[in-house]
Design an enzyme around this catalytic site. Sequence first.
Site, short mmCIF file in Angstrom:
data_model
loop_
_atom_site.label_atom_id
_atom_site.label_comp_id
_atom_site.label_asym_id
_atom_site.label_seq_id
_atom_site.Cartn_x
_atom_site.Cartn_y
_atom_site.Cartn_z
N CYS A 155 0.84 -1.21 0.00
CA CYS A 155 0.00 0.00 0.00
C CYS A 155 0.87 1.26 0.00
O CYS A 155 1.40 1.66 1.03
CB CYS A 155 -0.93 -0.01 1.21
N CYS A 158 -0.42 4.13 2.15
CA CYS A 158 -0.19 3.95 3.59
C CYS A 158 1.28 4.19 3.94
O CYS A 158 1.59 4.84 4.93
CB CYS A 158 -0.51 2.51 4.03
N ASP A 159 2.19 3.65 3.15
CA ASP A 159 3.59 3.58 3.58
C ASP A 159 4.56 4.44 2.77
O ASP A 159 5.73 4.56 3.14
CB ASP A 159 4.07 2.11 3.52
#
Length: 332
Positions: A155, A158-159
Site C-alpha cells: 500500500c 499507507c507507507d
Amino acid sequence: MDFFKKMETPQATTEKKVSGEAEHVKCLIIGSGPAGYTAAIYAARANMKPVMIQGMQAGGQLTTTTEVENFPGYPDGTDGTALMEDLKKQAERFGTEVRWGMVTQVDFSGKVHEVVVDGEKVIKADTVIIATGATAKYLGLESEEKYKGGGVSACATCDGFFYRGKDVAVVGGGDTAAEEATYLAGLCNKVYLIVRKDFLRASKAMQDRVFNTKNIEVLFEHNTKEIYGDGVVQGVKLIKKMGTSEEQEVDIKVDGFFLAIGHTPNSDVFKPYLNTDETGYIITQPGTTKTNVPGVFACGDVQDHVYRQAITAAGTGCMAALDAERYFAETH
Ligand code: NDP
C-alpha cells in the site's frame, strides 16, 4: 439489469450444518477491520446488539502495516495494530460481542439469514453486515515475507511517506501499479516500475501519467527474483527477458518494494447469493451499502476496489450500520 437479480440456486457445499436450536441475533457483522468495527460501534449504539465474527486476520489489513499516519485524529500517527485494538475496545464498550471464527457457509435465501461459523455453529441473523475486506496479492517469494514491514508493502498510500527522497520499486502493470508509481514519484527520488510483460495493462490516461513522470523508470519484461538487504530492503534482483536467449540478471538499489499486482476480495463464501463484479467485489446499490439481498449489507474493501483506505472503509462501515438499523426498524 435489475439490481435485485433473481436468486440463484446456491452451489452445494461439502460442509454440514449442525442441527439443534440456532442462536438468533439482530445484527451479525462478519470481519474485523475498520469497516467491521465502525459498523459495530454504530450498530451497538443503536441497540442492535451486534455479534462480530472476526475472521482469519483479526483486525484486518491494518495489522500488517506498522505506522498509520493518515487516519484522522492521530496527529503523531499510530501503530496499525494499536488502532485496531482501540476500535475493538470502542465497539465492545457499547456491547458488541466479538468472537473468534471464520464464516464457512451462508444461506441468504430466507427472511432470516443463516451463517455457519467454523463449519459447525449456525447463527441466524435479521441483518448481516459483510466487512470481510480484500487481500493484497503477493508474488510468493520467501524474501518478500522476510521484509514485510521492513521495506515491503502492498500500500503506497499507507507507507509511501516513509520513503521520501529515496528510491523505490513498484511491481505490477495495471491501474493500481500506475497510480501507486505516480503517487510515489511525488514523494520519492526515483521509482522503478517493474512490469513482467512488454506493455502496461493500465488505462491510457494512467499510462500517460506514468510515461510523463520524469522520475519513473518503467522496466518492461522484468520479473522479480529476490529482495535483499541487511534487516531492511536495500535492493532487488530482477530477471530481464526471463526464459529467452537474452535473459539477464538486473540489480536495482531501492529502499522500498511495493506490490501492486491486485487484490482479492474476500467474498467467495457469499457468491452463491450476492451479485459480485468480475473480480469478485460485492456490488452495492450506489450511495448505499445494500446488496441484492434485503437485510444483507457490504462495506469496506470487499465492495470497494477504488479507494481502499481505512478511513473510507470506516465510513462505509458506518453507512452499513445505519442501513441495517433502518432495515430492521422497517421490517420489525
Ligand atoms: P489488475 O489485475 O488490473 O493488474 C494487475 C497487474 O499486476 C497486471 O499488470 C499483472 O500483469 C500484474 N501481475 C499480476 N501477477 C503478477 C506477478 N506474479 N508478477 C508480476 N506482475 C504480476 O489489478 P489492479 O489492482 O491494477 O486493478 C484492479 C481493478 O481495479 C482494475 O479493474 C482496475 O482498472 C481498477 N482500478 C481502478 C483505479 C481507478 O479507477 N482509479 C485504480 C486502481 C485500480 P499482467 O498484465 O502481465 O497480467
